[in-house]
Design a protein around this motif. Structure first.
Motif, PDB file in Angstrom:
ATOM      1  N   SER A  26       0.814  -1.224   0.000  1.00 27.49           N
ATOM      2  CA  SER A  26       0.000   0.000   0.000  1.00 27.49           C
ATOM      3  C   SER A  26       0.842   1.266   0.000  1.00 27.49           C
ATOM      4  O   SER A  26       2.023   1.265   0.342  1.00 27.49           O
ATOM      5  N   ILE A  27       0.171   2.328  -0.398  1.00 28.21           N
ATOM      6  CA  ILE A  27       0.683   3.681  -0.216  1.00 28.21           C
ATOM      7  C   ILE A  27      -0.449   4.443   0.473  1.00 28.21           C
ATOM      8  O   ILE A  27      -1.603   4.405   0.039  1.00 28.21           O
ATOM      9  N   THR A  28      -0.106   5.081   1.576  1.00 30.81           N
ATOM     10  CA  THR A  28      -1.087   5.806   2.382  1.00 30.81           C
ATOM     11  C   THR A  28      -0.719   7.281   2.402  1.00 30.81           C
ATOM     12  O   THR A  28       0.441   7.639   2.618  1.00 30.81           O
ATOM     13  N   TYR A  29      -1.705   8.118   2.150  1.00 34.26           N
ATOM     14  CA  TYR A  29      -1.510   9.558   2.237  1.00 34.26           C
ATOM     15  C   TYR A  29      -1.890   9.978   3.651  1.00 34.26           C
ATOM     16  O   TYR A  29      -3.020   9.747   4.100  1.00 34.26           O
ATOM     17  N   ILE A  30      -0.959  10.607   4.372  1.00 34.53           N
ATOM     18  CA  ILE A  30      -1.201  11.012   5.756  1.00 34.53           C
ATOM     19  C   ILE A  30      -1.865  12.389   5.781  1.00 34.53           C
ATOM     20  O   ILE A  30      -1.308  13.377   5.304  1.00 34.53           O
ATOM     21  N   CYS A  31      -3.078  12.415   6.319  1.00 34.45           N
ATOM     22  CA  CYS A  31      -3.875  13.653   6.389  1.00 34.45           C
ATOM     23  C   CYS A  31      -3.677  14.400   7.698  1.00 34.45           C
ATOM     24  O   CYS A  31      -3.870  15.617   7.754  1.00 34.45           O
ATOM     25  N   GLU A  32      -3.321  13.674   8.748  1.00 39.20           N
ATOM     26  CA  GLU A  32      -3.121  14.296  10.055  1.00 39.20           C
ATOM     27  C   GLU A  32      -2.110  13.463  10.827  1.00 39.20           C
ATOM     28  O   GLU A  32      -2.126  12.230  10.767  1.00 39.20           O
ATOM     29  N   ALA A  38      -2.110   9.441  14.230  1.00 39.66           N
ATOM     30  CA  ALA A  38      -2.103   9.789  12.806  1.00 39.66           C
ATOM     31  C   ALA A  38      -3.333   9.211  12.127  1.00 39.66           C
ATOM     32  O   ALA A  38      -3.930   8.232  12.580  1.00 39.66           O
ATOM     33  N   MET A  39      -3.707   9.838  11.004  1.00 42.56           N
ATOM     34  CA  MET A  39      -4.840   9.410  10.192  1.00 42.56           C
ATOM     35  C   MET A  39      -4.471   9.598   8.732  1.00 42.56           C
ATOM     36  O   MET A  39      -3.823  10.578   8.370  1.00 42.56           O
ATOM     37  N   GLY A  40      -4.844   8.625   7.898  1.00 44.29           N
ATOM     38  CA  GLY A  40      -4.561   8.741   6.477  1.00 44.29           C
ATOM     39  C   GLY A  40      -5.477   7.865   5.651  1.00 44.29           C
ATOM     40  O   GLY A  40      -6.326   7.139   6.182  1.00 44.29           O
ATOM     41  N   LEU A  41      -5.297   7.951   4.331  1.00 43.76           N
ATOM     42  CA  LEU A  41      -6.077   7.152   3.388  1.00 43.76           C
ATOM     43  C   LEU A  41      -5.142   6.335   2.509  1.00 43.76           C
ATOM     44  O   LEU A  41      -4.194   6.877   1.931  1.00 43.76           O
TER      45      LEU A  41
END
Length: 187
Positions: A26-32, A38-41
């Motif tokens: 996976s590749i996760t974009y970190i939003c916070e 931390a939180m990401g998508l």
């Protein structure tokens, strides 16, 4: 997070040692990312679901054009909740977090209605669910070499084919994922 820099607006690229579940390859974009966690998508695991199907499920009428874009599995948390990662716009959606100067995350249905009516942001991806880490958890996983980190790039998020996003992000930091061994060791 005393000595750790925030990874907000960064990519987490799964190392080959992560072999199961949504985080494999996976590749996760970190939003916070802050002292609380931390939180990401996850931005490269498509579901067998299209945007048109979401519009139908939400009873959005007057759809201007077909939207065959794939919906992504954003992470294992709250897979019943939708998230729209998009380029920043002048529009005011009901619930938006500006992640960077270029990227925002919206969780309100008004943006989906706007997308259906061709009035939404120029670039967006829709995900169900999100990834989260509790206080210190991500830092621990980074210390265990579970992830590579790289500054985010909106071109990779919005303009790179889904199956090439992790490879493209790793290449930006000079890494070829195909050359990394799936077995870890300690010297």
């Amino acid at each position: 997070m005393d000595n750790i820099t925030s990874l907000k607006d960064h990519f987490l690229i799964a190392m080959p040692t992560i072999t199961d579940g949504i985080f494999a390859h996976s590749i996760t974009y970190i939003c916070e990312h802050n002292q609380h966690g931390a939180m990401g998508l996850v931005i490269n695991h498509p579901l067998d679901l299209s945007l048109d199907q979401i519009f139908d499920h939400l009873d959005i009428d007057d759809i201007q054009t077909s939207h065959h874009d794939k919906i992504l599995a954003g992470g294992p948390m709250h897979m019943d909740r939708g998230f729209v990662l998009h380029r920043n716009t002048d529009a005011n959606w009901e619930s938006t977090l500006c992640v960077s100067d270029h990227i925002a995350l919206t969780t309100s249905q008004d943006i989906l209605t706007a997308i259906a009516h061709n009035e939404g942001p120029s670039d967006s991806i829709v995900a169900l669910g999100y990834a989260s880490w509790s206080e210190g958890q991500l830092e621990s996983e980074l210390a265990d070499n579970a992830w590579l980190t790289a500054p985010a790039d909106s071109q990779i998020i919005f303009n790179t084919p889904i199956e090439q996003r992790a490879k493209a992000a790793a290449a930006k930091i000079g890494i070829d994922l195909a050359l990394i061994s799936p077995t870890a060791g300690r010297a």
